[in-house]
Design an enzyme around this catalytic site. Structure first.
Site, PDB file in Angstrom:
ATOM      1  N   GLY A  58      20.873 -52.038 -92.349  1.00 36.51           N
ATOM      2  CA  GLY A  58      21.216 -53.461 -92.394  1.00 36.51           C
ATOM      3  C   GLY A  58      22.564 -53.781 -93.002  1.00 36.51           C
ATOM      4  O   GLY A  58      22.835 -54.935 -93.310  1.00 36.51           O
ATOM      5  N   ASP A  78      16.383 -52.362 -84.579  1.00 36.33           N
ATOM      6  CA  ASP A  78      16.532 -50.922 -84.808  1.00 36.33           C
ATOM      7  C   ASP A  78      15.183 -50.263 -84.539  1.00 36.33           C
ATOM      8  O   ASP A  78      14.136 -50.921 -84.534  1.00 36.33           O
ATOM      9  CB  ASP A  78      16.977 -50.640 -86.239  1.00 36.33           C
ATOM     10  CG  ASP A  78      17.554 -49.245 -86.410  1.00 36.33           C
ATOM     11  OD1 ASP A  78      18.799 -49.139 -86.583  1.00 36.33           O
ATOM     12  OD2 ASP A  78      16.787 -48.264 -86.389  1.00 36.33           O
ATOM     13  N   ASP A 119      26.147 -50.015 -83.553  1.00 38.48           N
ATOM     14  CA  ASP A 119      26.567 -48.904 -84.418  1.00 38.48           C
ATOM     15  C   ASP A 119      25.530 -47.791 -84.326  1.00 38.48           C
ATOM     16  O   ASP A 119      25.369 -46.992 -85.254  1.00 38.48           O
ATOM     17  CB  ASP A 119      26.686 -49.421 -85.868  1.00 38.48           C
ATOM     18  CG  ASP A 119      27.246 -48.373 -86.813  1.00 38.48           C
ATOM     19  OD1 ASP A 119      27.995 -47.505 -86.348  1.00 38.48           O
ATOM     20  OD2 ASP A 119      26.924 -48.423 -88.017  1.00 38.48           O
ATOM     21  N   LYS A 159      30.213 -48.097 -81.014  1.00 40.32           N
ATOM     22  CA  LYS A 159      30.664 -46.802 -81.559  1.00 40.32           C
ATOM     23  C   LYS A 159      30.522 -45.759 -80.457  1.00 40.32           C
ATOM     24  O   LYS A 159      29.444 -45.647 -79.850  1.00 40.32           O
ATOM     25  CB  LYS A 159      29.791 -46.437 -82.749  1.00 40.32           C
ATOM     26  CG  LYS A 159      30.094 -45.071 -83.338  1.00 40.32           C
ATOM     27  CD  LYS A 159      29.496 -44.918 -84.720  1.00 40.32           C
ATOM     28  CE  LYS A 159      28.017 -44.587 -84.646  1.00 40.32           C
ATOM     29  NZ  LYS A 159      27.420 -44.504 -85.992  1.00 40.32           N
TER      30      LYS A 159
HETATM   31  C1  LIG Z   1      24.416 -45.431 -88.366  1.00 38.35           C
HETATM   32  S1  LIG Z   1      22.906 -46.226 -88.294  1.00 38.35           S
HETATM   33  C2  LIG Z   1      23.358 -47.870 -88.219  1.00 38.35           C
HETATM   34  C3  LIG Z   1      23.845 -48.369 -89.517  1.00 38.35           C
HETATM   35  C4  LIG Z   1      23.992 -49.854 -89.541  1.00 38.35           C
HETATM   36  N1  LIG Z   1      25.047 -50.273 -88.699  1.00 38.35           N
HETATM   37  C5  LIG Z   1      24.235 -50.340 -90.929  1.00 38.35           C
HETATM   38  O1  LIG Z   1      25.229 -50.930 -91.144  1.00 38.35           O
HETATM   39  O2  LIG Z   1      23.380 -50.170 -91.791  1.00 38.35           O
HETATM   40  C6  LIG Z   1      22.333 -45.865 -86.702  1.00 38.35           C
HETATM   41  C7  LIG Z   1      21.041 -46.482 -86.419  1.00 38.35           C
HETATM   42  O3  LIG Z   1      20.813 -46.404 -84.996  1.00 38.35           O
HETATM   43  C8  LIG Z   1      19.426 -46.444 -84.871  1.00 38.35           C
HETATM   44  N2  LIG Z   1      19.046 -46.027 -83.526  1.00 38.35           N
HETATM   45  C9  LIG Z   1      19.298 -44.863 -82.921  1.00 38.35           C
HETATM   46  N3  LIG Z   1      18.783 -44.883 -81.688  1.00 38.35           N
HETATM   47  C10 LIG Z   1      18.229 -46.097 -81.516  1.00 38.35           C
HETATM   48  C11 LIG Z   1      17.555 -46.709 -80.480  1.00 38.35           C
HETATM   49  N4  LIG Z   1      17.348 -46.084 -79.325  1.00 38.35           N
HETATM   50  N5  LIG Z   1      17.108 -47.948 -80.623  1.00 38.35           N
HETATM   51  C12 LIG Z   1      17.310 -48.593 -81.780  1.00 38.35           C
HETATM   52  N6  LIG Z   1      17.934 -48.061 -82.819  1.00 38.35           N
HETATM   53  C13 LIG Z   1      18.389 -46.826 -82.674  1.00 38.35           C
HETATM   54  C14 LIG Z   1      18.927 -45.498 -85.928  1.00 38.35           C
HETATM   55  O4  LIG Z   1      17.580 -45.788 -86.247  1.00 38.35           O
HETATM   56  C15 LIG Z   1      19.864 -45.783 -87.043  1.00 38.35           C
HETATM   57  O5  LIG Z   1      19.263 -46.638 -87.971  1.00 38.35           O
END
Ligand SMILES: C[S@@+](CC[C@H](N)C(=O)[O-])C[C@H]1O[C@@H](n2cnc3c(N)ncnc32)[C@H](O)[C@@H]1O
Length: 918
Positions: A58, A78, A119, A159
């Site tokens: 978050g 997410d 992201d 990204k």
């Molecule tokens: C780097 S983190 C994001 C961090 C976020 N932008 C923050 O500021 O806290 C990447 C996120 O992508 C989510 N994710 C990966 N594949 C996903 C999907 N198919 N659907 C939803 N979320 C996904 C992961 O659960 C992870 O929490």
């Protein structure tokens, strides 16, 4: 299994953004990426509705909630649930699912999003190729949602990883957004292959071919040019061929947009890492730097063979920064990197520096000339720069000297400098290169000019005030420096001499002071005459010869001195020679040489101080010595005009006097005075001084005796009680000189110790102490002297006291004048006058303000309990009777017409046991 935090630390993940995030309450360090992206592109401030895909934990949501206007709609999704964030709606869903799309629609209702953020990253770490592809798929999926929910003109931030599919993705973005920019915010780690693409101004086409968002088509391994037709047909019928080229060669074309580069394929199949680095050496040596720059993420200097290329003379910080991340190079960075490579290649001999083009061979000559002119200009410029630096230095030096002089004048005005100091200051100034000294030198220069020599000295006279004539100034400065260097040795001698003179002066003053009771100054005339009776009867010639013989035989100190002087002279000569050579090298030889030759040739010229300092020193010294010995003969005693010191003809003193004279004479001859001067001194006749300064400077024959005695006292130990005892015995005639000599014949002396064992000698030396009787008076005298020494304030304290005294005197003087004015004033009464004068004097510090002492009756609560309540300052405790007496006294005084000025004018009776308290 490693703990979680160890894992992070091992990757170096706990960087400043990690800590900053902690500090600022962000849930992830990723928050700073959005902060930085938004700072650059500014899409959040104006957004009313934002969707954050893959938002957990978050961090981005937090940023959005902070930066967006109030009442905005922020929706986060997410795979994992997100803890509630104010103003944000979150739910857990896979963004690939229809459910996610439906829920988003439900949340947004009929709103359109101003920005869609993505992201997301798949759970990487198993199979890298799949990971990269999964990432690309996730990006495409997020784009799909963005296309669905974005308002026209909206922003999509995603990204992407630098993978094989990167360019294809970019191409698609370019079709749907007017502006597409790839960037890497500073908070994104260099080692990470992630790049953020900010797509602005969503075109919002009415109809989009689903193949655009279908991974099977987008990531198909196609030749983009070949695909042009396909894409042409799909995007609003516009010609997109150029777009394809740009997308596929995005990086390479930055440098040469016209040239078609081979296709950037991203990472090769089978590659297991997304981040690729190349060694600096490999990059420099490679034939295709551009493709390497497109392929690799970093140029490294880690290997031994690469380290030399990090040499800061050729590889500055900017280049290193470019090398550290090749993915975000700007055009300028690119150029710089290639230039840097070229420099190294030329350095290594791989490339030859570019020559003039062959077609311009005919013009080659001209070009060469142009180059030479450039060099000349560069040299000129460099010379100018050096010149101006030197000028600056010399100006600074002059300013410094002026300041020093001003300080000295101020000191003199404040009476902080003794007359002797002042004299020394003036001398110092002269010999340090002040005007006085150079006037002398310039005098010599005038002479040279008159003799027809071409000398720069007359110019140098003017150059002091003409800073604009830089050459003259430079020449002058050089000449000054040379002369100063020459004079250094002489100045040292001068200082030595002045300090000696100073000592002599003090000694003379001390002797004058203690003329009648100087018990420590040695041997009476009578006694000496007794001892010297035989010798005094010798003829002058015999004595002269004898002394000369004695001197030549035993005066090893002097010989050493002479030898030292000779050595010093040789050193100076050597220095002069070196300076001459240096001057010749610099092309100013003739003047300098002439100057020096002149100095050496004109030995007899008394006008030229420098010359005479060099001339016939040894000869003069010898003549002076001989003359001194000759005129020391007792036959000359009593003759009018001879020095009073001739009376002191003790043999030892004479010897030492001679020594001293020799030193002085040699000094004198070195300092430029002639032999005549020495002869005058030696004969004891005072040559009339030309001025007061000369008198101070050269008349010190009286002082010789004193200095010798002082020296003797210091050397032979009148600082010990034994020595003082012996000396007082001698002075009081309790012992004679011969007694002392007799005492010297002990078993310790005149014994052949050559056969004695060393241990015995050591023991003897250690334990044997001569038993010299010490008198009580001697010890007391020594202690008194030490006390007097201890009581002497240090110079700074004395100066401060003197300043204070002077200030006080000034104040008093002005107060006195004011008081006179007041007393002359006829308009005010006598009482007023007295009050005013009192005030003025008090202000000037003449009268101490009388401190009022409060009288407190000791009784009741005050009795014996320290300071009474409510009483401040000084007080005196009295009993009630004392207070009554005081009042009665006041009454009486009043009745008698007296005025009590203060409560302390009559002291009340203080009962026993009560003292004044502070
Ligand atoms: C780097 S983190 C994001 C961090 C976020 N932008 C923050 O500021 O806290 C990447 C996120 O992508 C989510 N994710 C990966 N594949 C996903 C999907 N198919 N659907 C939803 N979320 C996904 C992961 O659960 C992870 O929490």
């Amino acid at each position: 299994m490693p703990k979680k935090h160890e894992k992070k630390t091992a990757k170096g993940r706990l960087d400043k953004f990690y800590h900053l995030a902690k500090q600022q309450g962000f849930r992830s360090r990723a928050a700073f990426k959005l902060v930085q992206l938004n700072k650059k592109f500014g899409f959040l401030e104006s957004a009313r509705c934002v969707i954050d895909l893959c938002a957990a934990p978050g961090g981005w949501l937090q940023v959005a909630s902070k930066q967006m206007p109030p009442n905005s709609l922020i929706v986060g999704v997410d795979l994992v649930p997100i803890k509630p964030i104010p103003r944000c709606i979150t739910f857990a869903e896979d963004i690939n699912s229809y459910k996610c799309r439906d829920q988003l629609r439900a949340e947004l209702k009929d709103w359109k999003a101003d920005a869609v953020l993505h992201d997301g990253a798949p759970n990487v770490g198993t199979a890298w190729v799949q990971d990269a592809y999964a990432q690309s798929e996730l990006v495409l999926q997020s784009l799909k949602l963005a296309v669905e929910f974005l308002a026209p003109g909206g922003t999509f931030v995603t990204k992407v990883f630098r993978s094989k599919d990167y360019n294809n993705l970019l191409w698609v973005f370019n079709q749907l957004f007017k502006k597409v920019e790839a960037t890497k915010p500073p908070s994104s780690r260099n080692v990470s292959a992630e790049i953020f693409v900010v797509c602005q101004e969503f075109k919002a086409p009415k109809r989009i071919d689903p193949k655009f968002l279908d991974p099977r088509h987008v990531f198909k391994d196609l030749d983009p040019v070949a695909d042009t037709a396909l894409i042409q047909s799909t995007v609003d019928g516009k010609n997109s061929a150029q777009s394809i080229k740009i997308a596929s060669n995005a990086v390479a074309n930055v440098f040469e947009p016209e040239k078609k580069r081979r296709k950037r394929e991203g990472y090769d199949e089978g590659e297991t890492i997304l981040f690729k680095a190349i060694g600096a050496k490999d990059f420099i040596e490679s034939q295709d730097p551009i493709s390497l720059l497109g392929t690799f993420n970093e140029i490294q200097f880690k290997r031994d063979e690469d380290k030399p290329f990090a040499d800061p003379t050729k590889t500055d910080d900017n280049i290193k920064a470019c090398c550290s991340d090749l993915k975000v190079l700007g055009k300028k960075d690119f150029r710089n990197l290639l230039k840097w490579r070229k420099i190294w290649r030329e350095d290594m001999g791989i490339e030859v520096p570019a020559n003039h083009p062959s077609k311009e061979e005919e013009e080659g000559k001209e070009k060469v000339e142009v180059t030479e002119m450039d060099e000349d200009e560069a040299i000129d410029q460099e010379l100018e720069r050096l010149q101006s630096e030197k000028d600056k230095r010399s100006r600074k030096e002059r300013r410094r000297r002026n300041e020093a002089r001003q300080k000295k004048v101020l000191k003199m005005q404040l009476s902080m400098t003794t007359p002797m100091d002042i004299g020394m200051d003036v001398q110092d100034e002269a010999l340090h290169g002040g005007e006085e000294f150079f006037d002398l030198v310039n005098g010599g220069a005038h002479k040279r000019v008159a003799a027809g020599e071409e000398a720069g000295s007359s110019e140098s006279e003017q150059s002091e005030g003409e800073e604009s004539e830089e050459d003259d100034l430079e020449a002058e400065e050089r000449r000054k420096r040379q002369l100063e260097a020459e004079m250094d040795g002489m100045y040292e001698e001068y200082q030595h001499k002045v300090s000696e003179r100073d000592a002599k002066h003090r000694a003379r003053e001390a002797r004058k002071k203690n003329e009648h009771n100087d018990e420590w100054y040695g041997f009476t005339k009578d006694k000496d005459e007794e001892d010297e009776g035989e010798e005094s009867e010798e003829g002058g010639y015999e004595l002269f010869n004898k002394r000369k013989e004695v001197e030549e035989t035993y005066d090893t100190d002097d010989e050493e001195d002479d030898a030292e002087e000779r050595e010093e002279e040789e050193e100076r000569e050597e220095a002069r020679r070196a300076a001459r050579e240096a001057a010749l090298d610099r092309g100013q030889g003739p003047n300098f040489e002439d100057h020096d030759v002149q100095m050496e040739d004109d030995e007899g010229d008394v006008e030229n101080l420098v010359q005479s300092l060099e001339s016939g020193k040894d000869k003069d010294a010898r003549q002076s010595r001989e003359a001194a010995i000759w005129f020391d003969n007792p036959l000359f005693k009593g003759m009018q005009g001879l020095d009073a010191d001739d009376e002191d003809d003790d043999e030892e003193e004479e010897d030492e006097e001679d020594d001293e004279e020799e030193e002085e004479e040699s000094d004198v001859s070195e300092e430029g005075e002639d032999v005549e001067m020495s002869e005058d001194e030696a004969s004891g006749t005072d040559s009339p001084p030309t001025d007061a300064e000369n008198e101070d400077q050269w008349r010190f024959e009286d002082e010789d005796q004193d200095v010798i005695k002082q020296k003797k006292i210091q050397e032979k130990g009148l600082t010990t009680a034994e020595a003082i005892s012996l000396a007082s015995q001698l002075v009081n005639r309790e012992k004679s000189k011969s007694d002392l000599i007799d005492d010297g014949f002990t078993k310790q002396n005149f014994v052949d110790k050559s056969d004695l064992p060393q241990w015995f000698l050591d023991d003897e030396q250690h334990h044997y102490k001569p038993n010299i009787p010490v008198t009580k008076e001697a010890v007391q005298a020594l202690a008194a002297r030490q006390r007097a020494l201890d009581a002497r304030p240090i110079k700074k304290v004395a100066e401060a006291k003197a300043r204070k005294k002077m200030r006080a005197m000034k104040q008093l003087e002005s107060a006195r004048k004011k008081a006179e004015g007041i007393s002359d004033n006829v308009d005010i009464s006598e009482r007023e006058k007295a009050a005013n004068i009192d005030k003025v004097l008090r202000k000037a510090g003449a009268k101490q303000k009388e401190r009022k002492i409060q009288v407190v009756v000791a009784g009741g609560s005050n009795k014996g309990k320290g300071r009474p309540k409510g009483v401040k300052g000084r007080y005196r405790m009295v009993d009630s009777r004392g207070k009554k007496e005081l009042r009665a006294q006041k009454r009486r005084d009043k009745a008698a017409g007296k005025k009590t000025t203060s409560s302390t004018s009559r002291k009340p009776r203080i009962p026993n046991g009560y003292g004044g308290r502070n």
